[in-house]
Design a protein around this motif. Sequence first.
Motif, PDB file in Angstrom:
ATOM      1  N   HIS A  62       0.836  -1.202   0.000  1.00  0.00           N
ATOM      2  CA  HIS A  62       0.000   0.000   0.000  1.00  0.00           C
ATOM      3  C   HIS A  62       0.868   1.248   0.000  1.00  0.00           C
ATOM      4  CE1 HIS A  62      -4.206  -1.440   0.569  1.00  0.00           C
ATOM      5  NE2 HIS A  62      -3.535  -2.564   0.780  1.00  0.00           N
ATOM      6  N   TRP A  97       2.391  -0.068  -4.766  1.00  0.00           N
ATOM      7  CA  TRP A  97       0.951  -0.130  -4.955  1.00  0.00           C
ATOM      8  C   TRP A  97       0.592  -0.571  -6.367  1.00  0.00           C
ATOM      9  CZ3 TRP A  97      -3.535  -0.773  -2.868  1.00  0.00           C
ATOM     10  CH2 TRP A  97      -4.690  -0.408  -3.555  1.00  0.00           C
ATOM     11  N   ASN A  98       1.410  -0.189  -7.355  1.00  0.00           N
ATOM     12  CA  ASN A  98       1.111  -0.555  -8.747  1.00  0.00           C
ATOM     13  C   ASN A  98       1.057  -2.078  -8.936  1.00  0.00           C
ATOM     14  OD1 ASN A  98       3.928  -0.609  -8.294  1.00  0.00           O
ATOM     15  ND2 ASN A  98       4.349  -0.445 -10.471  1.00  0.00           N
ATOM     16  N   HIS A 137       0.072  -4.140  -6.358  1.00  0.00           N
ATOM     17  CA  HIS A 137      -0.968  -4.639  -5.460  1.00  0.00           C
ATOM     18  C   HIS A 137      -2.369  -4.142  -5.833  1.00  0.00           C
ATOM     19  CE1 HIS A 137      -2.539  -6.277  -1.732  1.00  0.00           C
ATOM     20  NE2 HIS A 137      -2.960  -5.086  -1.321  1.00  0.00           N
ATOM     21  N   ALA A 138      -2.452  -3.075  -6.589  1.00  0.00           N
ATOM     22  CA  ALA A 138      -3.749  -2.438  -6.880  1.00  0.00           C
ATOM     23  C   ALA A 138      -4.743  -3.386  -7.532  1.00  0.00           C
ATOM     24  CB  ALA A 138      -3.532  -1.203  -7.766  1.00  0.00           C
ATOM     25  N   HIS A 158      -7.122  -5.252  -5.279  1.00  0.00           N
ATOM     26  CA  HIS A 158      -8.253  -4.527  -4.703  1.00  0.00           C
ATOM     27  C   HIS A 158      -9.305  -4.176  -5.750  1.00  0.00           C
ATOM     28  CE1 HIS A 158      -7.031  -3.741  -0.502  1.00  0.00           C
ATOM     29  NE2 HIS A 158      -5.843  -4.026  -0.991  1.00  0.00           N
ATOM     30  N   ASN A 180      -0.212  -8.701  -8.205  1.00  0.00           N
ATOM     31  CA  ASN A 180       0.003  -8.900  -6.779  1.00  0.00           C
ATOM     32  C   ASN A 180       0.699 -10.232  -6.474  1.00  0.00           C
ATOM     33  OD1 ASN A 180      -0.684  -8.076  -3.939  1.00  0.00           O
ATOM     34  ND2 ASN A 180      -1.807 -10.004  -4.038  1.00  0.00           N
ATOM     35  N   LYS A 234      -5.197   2.921  -2.177  1.00  0.00           N
ATOM     36  CA  LYS A 234      -4.065   2.552  -1.339  1.00  0.00           C
ATOM     37  C   LYS A 234      -4.115   3.177   0.051  1.00  0.00           C
ATOM     38  CE  LYS A 234       0.026   5.074  -2.037  1.00  0.00           C
ATOM     39  NZ  LYS A 234       1.265   5.296  -2.745  1.00  0.00           N
ATOM     40  N   ASP A 235      -4.924   4.194   0.231  1.00  0.00           N
ATOM     41  CA  ASP A 235      -5.026   4.878   1.513  1.00  0.00           C
ATOM     42  C   ASP A 235      -6.241   4.382   2.306  1.00  0.00           C
ATOM     43  OD1 ASP A 235      -2.818   6.497   0.854  1.00  0.00           O
ATOM     44  OD2 ASP A 235      -4.117   7.802  -0.321  1.00  0.00           O
TER      45      ASP A 235
END
Length: 148
Positions: free
Chosen positions: A28, A32-33, A35-36, A39, A50, A129-130
């Motif tokens: 996060h 993030w690129n 892991h995004a 989500h 991911n 991510k937040d």
Amino acid sequence: MWIHFLVFFLTFFMMEFMAWFTHKYVMHGFLWNLHADHHKKDHDSWFERNDAFFIFYAVVSIGFFLLWNNGILSIGLAIGLGIFAYGLVYFLVHDIFIHQRFKLFRTANSRYAKAVRRAHKMHHKHIGKDKGECFGMLLFPYKYFKNS
């Protein structure tokens, strides 16, 4: 010999902290690129960007196996197996049980199973991510056990 069992279990339990830390500050954060898509799916593939994080920890685990195999670190096997065991449990709980990437464990409804699903659902409530919560996998706040 007992030291190897101790190191194995310590490594396994420390990996929960590593998973939490990596998830919160790396996945996060600056990666993030990768892991995004976990989500918010933005592709048609079964694989996710991911999944690269599994490869990272597999390489670390293999590194400890090699250190042990080459006589450099006598507890390397215990550490490598601890990382591997945590990765296997993580895969079973996260990818199979929670996200049903394979249709297994669908009827598991113990109090813990319901709580782990609830905690992870709260994590995925935020697609950005937040503002995330519940970054760990096997350990999470007690409040998710309520009404289980």
